[in-house]
Write a protein that holds these residues in place. Structure first.
Motif, PDB file in Angstrom:
ATOM      1  N   UNK A 124      15.287  24.504  -5.380  1.00 51.38           N
ATOM      2  CA  UNK A 124      14.373  26.055  -5.887  1.00 51.38           C
ATOM      3  C   UNK A 124      15.962  27.175  -6.684  1.00 51.38           C
ATOM      4  N   UNK A 125      17.074  26.800  -5.938  1.00 49.44           N
ATOM      5  CA  UNK A 125      18.162  26.463  -5.918  1.00 49.44           C
ATOM      6  C   UNK A 125      18.682  27.120  -7.093  1.00 49.44           C
ATOM      7  N   UNK A 126      17.926  24.989  -7.504  1.00 49.99           N
ATOM      8  CA  UNK A 126      19.099  24.826  -9.014  1.00 49.99           C
ATOM      9  C   UNK A 126      17.995  25.660 -10.642  1.00 49.99           C
ATOM     10  N   UNK A 127      17.130  25.871 -10.118  1.00 50.23           N
ATOM     11  CA  UNK A 127      16.646  26.661 -10.933  1.00 50.23           C
ATOM     12  C   UNK A 127      17.122  27.999 -11.280  1.00 50.23           C
ATOM     13  N   UNK A 128      17.069  28.522 -10.348  1.00 51.61           N
ATOM     14  CA  UNK A 128      17.495  29.706 -10.138  1.00 51.61           C
ATOM     15  C   UNK A 128      18.917  29.831 -10.945  1.00 51.61           C
ATOM     16  N   UNK A 129      19.707  28.488 -10.802  1.00 47.44           N
ATOM     17  CA  UNK A 129      20.806  29.058 -11.197  1.00 47.44           C
ATOM     18  C   UNK A 129      20.896  28.833 -12.614  1.00 47.44           C
ATOM     19  N   UNK A 130      19.246  28.439 -13.476  1.00 47.94           N
ATOM     20  CA  UNK A 130      19.508  29.082 -15.006  1.00 47.94           C
ATOM     21  C   UNK A 130      19.443  30.751 -15.149  1.00 47.94           C
ATOM     22  N   UNK A 131      19.372  31.250 -14.344  1.00 45.62           N
ATOM     23  CA  UNK A 131      19.477  32.857 -14.584  1.00 45.62           C
ATOM     24  C   UNK A 131      20.600  33.283 -14.505  1.00 45.62           C
ATOM     25  N   UNK A 132      21.552  32.751 -13.516  1.00 43.32           N
ATOM     26  CA  UNK A 132      22.604  32.901 -13.348  1.00 43.32           C
ATOM     27  C   UNK A 132      24.117  32.315 -14.866  1.00 43.32           C
ATOM     28  N   UNK A 133      22.797  31.369 -14.970  1.00 48.68           N
ATOM     29  CA  UNK A 133      24.276  30.974 -16.724  1.00 48.68           C
ATOM     30  C   UNK A 133      24.355  32.093 -17.769  1.00 48.68           C
ATOM     31  N   UNK A 134      22.278  32.839 -17.540  1.00 47.23           N
ATOM     32  CA  UNK A 134      22.011  33.374 -18.474  1.00 47.23           C
ATOM     33  C   UNK A 134      22.960  34.854 -18.130  1.00 47.23           C
ATOM     34  N   UNK A 135      23.579  35.421 -17.795  1.00 45.24           N
ATOM     35  CA  UNK A 135      24.236  36.388 -16.496  1.00 45.24           C
ATOM     36  C   UNK A 135      25.716  36.604 -17.956  1.00 45.24           C
ATOM     37  N   UNK A 136      26.448  35.036 -17.024  1.00 43.58           N
ATOM     38  CA  UNK A 136      27.897  34.664 -17.433  1.00 43.58           C
ATOM     39  C   UNK A 136      27.791  34.868 -19.392  1.00 43.58           C
ATOM     40  N   UNK A 137      27.063  34.063 -19.776  1.00 47.58           N
ATOM     41  CA  UNK A 137      27.216  34.252 -21.102  1.00 47.58           C
ATOM     42  C   UNK A 137      26.898  35.740 -21.610  1.00 47.58           C
ATOM     43  N   UNK A 138      26.193  36.165 -21.158  1.00 43.47           N
ATOM     44  CA  UNK A 138      26.060  37.599 -21.544  1.00 43.47           C
ATOM     45  C   UNK A 138      27.278  38.556 -21.411  1.00 43.47           C
ATOM     46  N   UNK A 139      28.254  38.320 -19.846  1.00 39.98           N
ATOM     47  CA  UNK A 139      29.321  38.879 -20.056  1.00 39.98           C
ATOM     48  C   UNK A 139      30.472  38.252 -20.970  1.00 39.98           C
ATOM     49  N   UNK A 140      30.051  37.149 -21.716  1.00 36.02           N
ATOM     50  CA  UNK A 140      30.910  36.480 -22.543  1.00 36.02           C
ATOM     51  C   UNK A 140      30.522  36.967 -23.599  1.00 36.02           C
ATOM     52  N   UNK A 141      29.717  37.365 -23.598  1.00 35.30           N
ATOM     53  CA  UNK A 141      29.343  38.195 -25.510  1.00 35.30           C
ATOM     54  C   UNK A 141      30.174  39.869 -25.203  1.00 35.30           C
ATOM     55  N   UNK A 142      29.625  39.843 -24.390  1.00 30.57           N
ATOM     56  CA  UNK A 142      29.880  41.388 -24.528  1.00 30.57           C
ATOM     57  C   UNK A 142      31.421  41.760 -24.406  1.00 30.57           C
ATOM     58  N   UNK A 143      32.159  40.826 -24.022  1.00 28.21           N
ATOM     59  CA  UNK A 143      33.332  40.585 -23.509  1.00 28.21           C
ATOM     60  C   UNK A 143      33.711  40.513 -24.876  1.00 28.21           C
ATOM     61  N   UNK A 144      33.592  39.554 -25.378  1.00 25.73           N
ATOM     62  CA  UNK A 144      33.673  39.653 -27.540  1.00 25.73           C
ATOM     63  C   UNK A 144      33.726  41.132 -28.272  1.00 25.73           C
ATOM     64  N   UNK A 145      32.678  42.001 -27.857  1.00 32.62           N
ATOM     65  CA  UNK A 145      32.469  43.716 -28.436  1.00 32.62           C
ATOM     66  C   UNK A 145      33.105  43.557 -28.408  1.00 32.62           C
TER      67      UNK A 145
END
Length: 145
Positions: A124-145
């Protein structure tokens, strides 16, 4: 952004939810009707959202009269924000689907053998980790704007 534009967008988004729901309430209730109403709701909501987002991204650059360079900059910034939102939103939807499958299977396994609690919580924790990966990617995208 002017008040009239804000009111128009709010009305369009509310209508994109109200129209399919009203069509659903007017007809006979069946399983296929639920799916059609949900599909209509999603299509109208995201269609309205995409049209208004594209319109808002390019409107300030054209209003200022600064030319195509400012318009391209405004468009790329707006698309970056949309990409960050999609990264979080879609990863959370995927994580929710994964958690629903893993948690229901874990509850079934735990009800038969309670010693499986620790192992099932890991999945169950591994499945929730997918959400955190999306959040990290969005921070990376926003950091490049």
């Amino acid at each position: 952004m002017s008040t009239l534009v804000k009111i128009t967008v709010a009305a369009a988004l509310i209508l994109s939810i109200a129209v399919p729901f009203g069509a659903f309430l007017a007809g006979e209730r069946s399983r296929g009707r639920y799916k059609r109403a949900l599909a209509g709701n999603i299509l109208m909501f995201f269609g309205t959202l995409a049209v208004t987002a594209i319109g808002f991204m390019t409107a300030p650059a054209y209003a200022a009269g600064t030319g195509s360079a400012a318009a391209a900059s405004g468009l790329s910034t707006g698309l970056g924000y949309i990409a960050a939102a999609l990264a979080v939103g879609l990863s959370c939807v995927g994580g929710g689907v994964a958690v629903s499958a893993a948690a229901s299977a874990a509850l079934g396994a735990i009800s038969e053998d309670s010693s499986l609690l620790g192992k099932s919580l890991i999945f169950v924790g591994l499945a929730e980790g997918v959400c955190l990966y999306g959040l990290i990617i969005s921070f990376m995208i926003l950091g490049n704007l």
